[in-house]
Design an enzyme around this catalytic site. Structure first.
Site, PDB file in Angstrom:
ATOM      1  N   GLU A  89     -64.375  38.692 -39.559  1.00  0.00           N
ATOM      2  CA  GLU A  89     -63.723  38.400 -40.830  1.00  0.00           C
ATOM      3  C   GLU A  89     -64.394  37.235 -41.553  1.00  0.00           C
ATOM      4  OE1 GLU A  89     -60.758  39.416 -42.531  1.00  0.00           O
ATOM      5  OE2 GLU A  89     -60.767  41.242 -41.355  1.00  0.00           O
TER       6      GLU A  89
ATOM      7  N   LYS B 223     -35.600  17.733 -69.209  1.00  0.00           N
ATOM      8  CA  LYS B 223     -34.162  17.508 -69.025  1.00  0.00           C
ATOM      9  C   LYS B 223     -33.360  18.139 -70.150  1.00  0.00           C
ATOM     10  CE  LYS B 223     -30.647  13.886 -68.660  1.00  0.00           C
ATOM     11  NZ  LYS B 223     -30.396  12.452 -68.423  1.00  0.00           N
TER      12      LYS B 223
ATOM     13  N   HIS C 266     -56.335  35.789 -33.421  1.00  0.00           N
ATOM     14  CA  HIS C 266     -54.898  35.537 -33.380  1.00  0.00           C
ATOM     15  C   HIS C 266     -54.588  34.137 -32.841  1.00  0.00           C
ATOM     16  CE1 HIS C 266     -54.554  39.606 -34.591  1.00  0.00           C
ATOM     17  NE2 HIS C 266     -54.843  40.127 -33.409  1.00  0.00           N
TER      18      HIS C 266
ATOM     19  N   GLY D 103     -53.440   9.305 -81.437  1.00  0.00           N
ATOM     20  CA  GLY D 103     -54.841   9.164 -81.097  1.00  0.00           C
ATOM     21  C   GLY D 103     -55.731  10.360 -81.319  1.00  0.00           C
TER      22      GLY D 103
ATOM     23  N   ILE E 180     -47.731   6.862 -67.820  1.00  0.00           N
ATOM     24  CA  ILE E 180     -46.345   6.397 -67.930  1.00  0.00           C
ATOM     25  C   ILE E 180     -45.630   7.120 -69.066  1.00  0.00           C
ATOM     26  CG2 ILE E 180     -44.820   4.415 -68.264  1.00  0.00           C
ATOM     27  CD1 ILE E 180     -46.463   4.397 -65.654  1.00  0.00           C
TER      28      ILE E 180
ATOM     29  N   THR F 175     -45.788   5.840 -77.009  1.00  0.00           N
ATOM     30  CA  THR F 175     -44.650   6.715 -77.341  1.00  0.00           C
ATOM     31  C   THR F 175     -43.331   6.217 -76.775  1.00  0.00           C
ATOM     32  OG1 THR F 175     -45.144   8.038 -75.365  1.00  0.00           O
ATOM     33  CG2 THR F 175     -46.114   8.752 -77.447  1.00  0.00           C
TER      34      THR F 175
END
Length: 506
Positions: A320, A139, A268, A37, A128, A69
């Protein structure tokens, strides 16, 4: 190290930025290219020859592109073992080319979900073929290099600059590991979509990850799994740290208990200032008064827009982080004068309803504590019932108690935390700590209320509270000696309500 040269490559990617130099290098090295494509058109526009996958398989793209594919000539070329004589013979028999490089990315599933697309469109973005190509190539990393994300293009280019169109076994194994991370993340996103409200963080590594400067201490590595960008727009300041995120979580969890204008200051993981008010400035001033010493360097949050008046009041404090749903332009101008102060505009993102904690050689899971008792849940157990004002103060104190480390005692008046005793091994110690802090910061406890995260096994806490001026108490109840505490309250004109709900926080 042995370099394995690439002879043939399958390239089918959604994102083309940064792809051209790789394609050019492969062509210069004599690599045969296969593609589908849009990627095929991209390669042809570069003036480089490419073989269509359809010409390899003998099948066109069918079912609206769902099958392109998925064919033995493609997956055989990826999966056959080059050092197995029988595999080599089968590949030769069926004219299956050795695909030594697979470059593929996945349909943008998460982006499609985020766009608000229809269920039908989202389902079509479940890849997929791509996910199968990634898993197959990973693999067979012994023979195949898998490039599974555009984020890897620069690294691949660098390798090819050194090795030509070739890789070492360790490089291929490294890319295989990255490929399985990609596939895990992708499957996790799909699972969360289908699970909807029942989704949890069990597969946390499938979430976006963000490497932190370090962990709880500088010698510890740290990483956050989650989408910080969805939760906040960072308007100013340095990067968030591990400890910042822990305190931010504690701050927002407590803040979200309030519907009225509220301000929370966390240090804390515990609240050192909480108040409600008619404006953000009023709520902040009351919250700061709770413990201005602990507020230094804390994490601050409010559930309303920070305006100029609030910003002028907040600005002198070193903190902070400051979090709000919005900031006025005048407020931002004032607050940005502190270079490292982190300003976060909070977006509405639903939090998970389950919690995980690693310990020993495993993981604990539990439901998040989503229960919050209100005035309607109070059961008066003393002869004297609390006044309406005292009930509101008790409900306010319980919200703080729920989000404070056990053992905890919270002392409050309506709309303002006066002091709390946190994380003590004795409830009596927690109460004594709270009383001392209240005195230190000039609070008169006459008429105050007290909340406890768990029951009183002895009447000692109500005895000490009474001496300090506390007039109403809330606790879960459930001790076999509940009556001892009730009897003391009755004898000293104190009101007590029970909720039946315990809020331990370890």
């Amino acid at each position: 190290m042995s370099i394995k040269k690439i002879q043939s490559a399958l390239i089918s990617v959604y994102y083309k930025d940064g792809l051209a130099p790789i394609i050019q290098k492969l062509h210069e090295e004599g690599v045969t290219l296969y593609s589908t494509g849009g990627t095929q058109s991209f390669i042809e526009e570069l003036g480089i020859p490419v073989i269509a996958v359809e010409d390899l398989t003998g099948y066109p793209s069918i079912f609206g592109g769902r099958v392109k594919t998925l064919h033995p000539k493609v997956f055989g070329g990826i999966l056959y073992r080059r050092d197995h004589a029988s595999d080599v013979e089968v590949a030769k028999q069926y004219e299956i080319p050795a695909l030594d490089l697979v470059m593929v990315d996945l349909y943008p599933f998460e982006e499609t979900v985020a766009s608000g697309a229809s269920d039908e469109d989202i389902i079509e973005k479940i890849d997929i073929g791509g996910i199968s190509l990634i898993r197959g190539a990973a693999k067979n990393f012994a023979d195949v290099l898998i490039v599974s994300s555009r984020d890897q293009y620069a690294e691949v280019s660098s390798i090819f600059d050194v090795n030509g169109a070739g890789t070492t076994l360790e490089q291929r194994r490294s890319f295989a590991q990255k490929a399985f991370t990609v596939s895990s993340h992708y499957d996790g996103a799909i699972q969360r979509y289908f699970a909807g409200e029942t989704a949890n963080l069990a597969n946390y590594t499938a979430l976006p990850s963000h490497t932190l400067r370090y962990g709880e201490n500088p010698h510890q590595q740290g990483k956050f799994y989650g989408d910080i960008a969805a939760l906040f727009d960072k308007l100013h300041g340095k990067e968030l740290s591990y400890n910042n995120l822990v305190d931010v979580d504690a701050c927002l969890s407590l803040l979200d208990e309030f519907e009225e204008t509220a301000f929370v200051i966390i240090k804390h993981m515990n609240a050192c200032g909480v108040a409600t008010g008619n404006s953000v400035k009023e709520a902040y001033d009351k919250a700061l008064a709770c413990d201005p010493v602990s507020a230094f360097g804390g994490v601050l949050a409010t559930n309303q827009e920070v305006d100029k008046a609030a910003a002028e009041s907040i600005n002198p404090l070193f903190c902070e982080i400051l979090i709000a749903p919005s900031f006025s332009e005048e407020a931002l101008e004032i607050l940005k004068t502190k270079k490292n102060r982190i300003l976060l505009k909070r977006n509405q993102v639903e939090f998970p309803k389950v919690m995980f904690k690693t310990l020993l050689n495993g993981v604990l899971e539990q439901d998040k504590d989503l229960v919050m008792e209100g005035v309607a849940d109070f059961k008066t157990v003393t002869a004297l019932a609390p006044t309406e004002e005292q009930k509101r103060a008790l409900a306010f104190a319980l919200k703080i108690c729920k989000h404070t480390k056990s053992n905890t005692i919270v002392l409050a008046k309506e709309g303002q935390l006066l002091a709390s005793g946190v994380g003590q091994t004795s409830r009596v110690d927690a109460l004594k700590q709270a009383i001392e802090k209240a005195k230190e910061f000039g609070f008169d406890l006459q008429g105050a209320v007290m909340a406890s995260d768990a029951f009183f096994p002895f009447p000692d806490c109500v005895e000490i509270a009474s001496q300090a001026g506390v007039v109403a108490v809330t606790q879960p109840g459930g001790s076999i000696k509940d009556q001892d505490s009730i009897n003391f309250c009755d004898a000293h004109q104190m009101a007590m309500v029970m909720t039946g709900i315990r809020h331990f926080k370890h």
